[in-house]
Design a protein around this motif. Structure first.
Motif, short mmCIF file in Angstrom:
data_model
loop_
_atom_site.label_atom_id
_atom_site.label_comp_id
_atom_site.label_asym_id
_atom_site.label_seq_id
_atom_site.Cartn_x
_atom_site.Cartn_y
_atom_site.Cartn_z
N UNK A 86 16.39 -9.45 1.22
CA UNK A 86 15.01 -9.58 0.28
C UNK A 86 15.12 -10.29 -1.01
N UNK A 87 13.99 -10.85 -1.37
CA UNK A 87 13.85 -11.86 -2.45
C UNK A 87 12.70 -11.41 -3.46
N UNK A 88 12.76 -11.42 -4.90
CA UNK A 88 11.86 -11.08 -5.46
C UNK A 88 10.39 -11.50 -5.19
N UNK A 89 10.22 -12.60 -4.45
CA UNK A 89 9.13 -12.98 -4.13
C UNK A 89 8.50 -12.09 -2.67
N UNK A 90 9.33 -11.31 -2.25
CA UNK A 90 8.85 -10.46 -1.28
C UNK A 90 8.00 -9.11 -1.75
N UNK A 91 8.14 -9.22 -3.17
CA UNK A 91 7.47 -7.85 -3.94
C UNK A 91 5.87 -7.75 -3.57
N UNK A 92 5.40 -6.70 -3.00
CA UNK A 92 4.00 -6.69 -2.57
C UNK A 92 3.76 -5.40 -1.97
N UNK A 93 2.66 -4.98 -1.69
CA UNK A 93 2.15 -3.96 -0.90
C UNK A 93 2.13 -4.18 0.30
N UNK A 94 2.88 -3.37 1.21
CA UNK A 94 2.86 -3.56 2.73
C UNK A 94 2.18 -2.90 3.48
N UNK A 95 1.29 -3.31 4.22
CA UNK A 95 0.25 -2.52 5.06
C UNK A 95 0.51 -2.65 6.67
N UNK A 96 0.46 -1.54 7.24
CA UNK A 96 0.21 -1.75 8.83
C UNK A 96 -1.13 -1.70 9.31
N UNK A 97 -1.30 -2.22 10.09
CA UNK A 97 -2.67 -2.18 10.82
C UNK A 97 -2.85 -2.21 12.42
#
Length: 125
Positions: A86-97
């Motif tokens: 993992x990289x800092x730029x992977x920081x996010x809210x992750x959603x499944x759909x």
């Protein structure tokens, strides 16, 4: 009622790994495509990976290949996203759909009718 519930987010150090889970209910799991998406602050939502529970086929956008792995457990009606290196730029809210499967593997977020509430992943440097 269709429900998708993400779990597994949190704080991870750069270079580390984590696995997200998407627990689903309210629909016939084997008839659906499930996708993972993410949205970072100030950025548009982007696709991370997709899996068809009909035949197990998967798809990854070019930028997501190599570090992310999607898998599905039909017995548990759950889809996983393994994230490595993992990289800092992977920081996010992750959603499944979820979306009803068609002749092609759906990847556009507009085609996904059902969404979870998201789980936040923060990668520290």
């Amino acid at each position: 009622e269709v429900q998708l519930v993400e779990s597994g987010g949190g704080l991870v150090q750069a270079g580390g790994s984590t696995r997200l889970s998407c627990s689903t209910s309210g629909f016939i799991f084997e008839d659906y495509v499930v996708g993972w998406f993410r949205q970072a602050p100030g950025k548009e939502r982007e696709g991370v990976s997709y899996i068809s529970n009909v035949d197990g086929s998967t798809n990854y956008p070019e930028s997501m290949k190599g570090r992310f792995t999607i898998s599905s457990d039909n017995a548990k009606n759950t889809v996983y996203l393994q994230m490595d290196a993992l990289k800092p730029e992977d920081t996010a809210v992750y959603f499944c759909a979820a979306a009803v499967a068609t002749d092609y593997l759906i990847t556009s977020p507009d085609d996904f009718a059902h969404w979870g509430q998201g789980t936040r992943v923060t990668v520290s440097s």
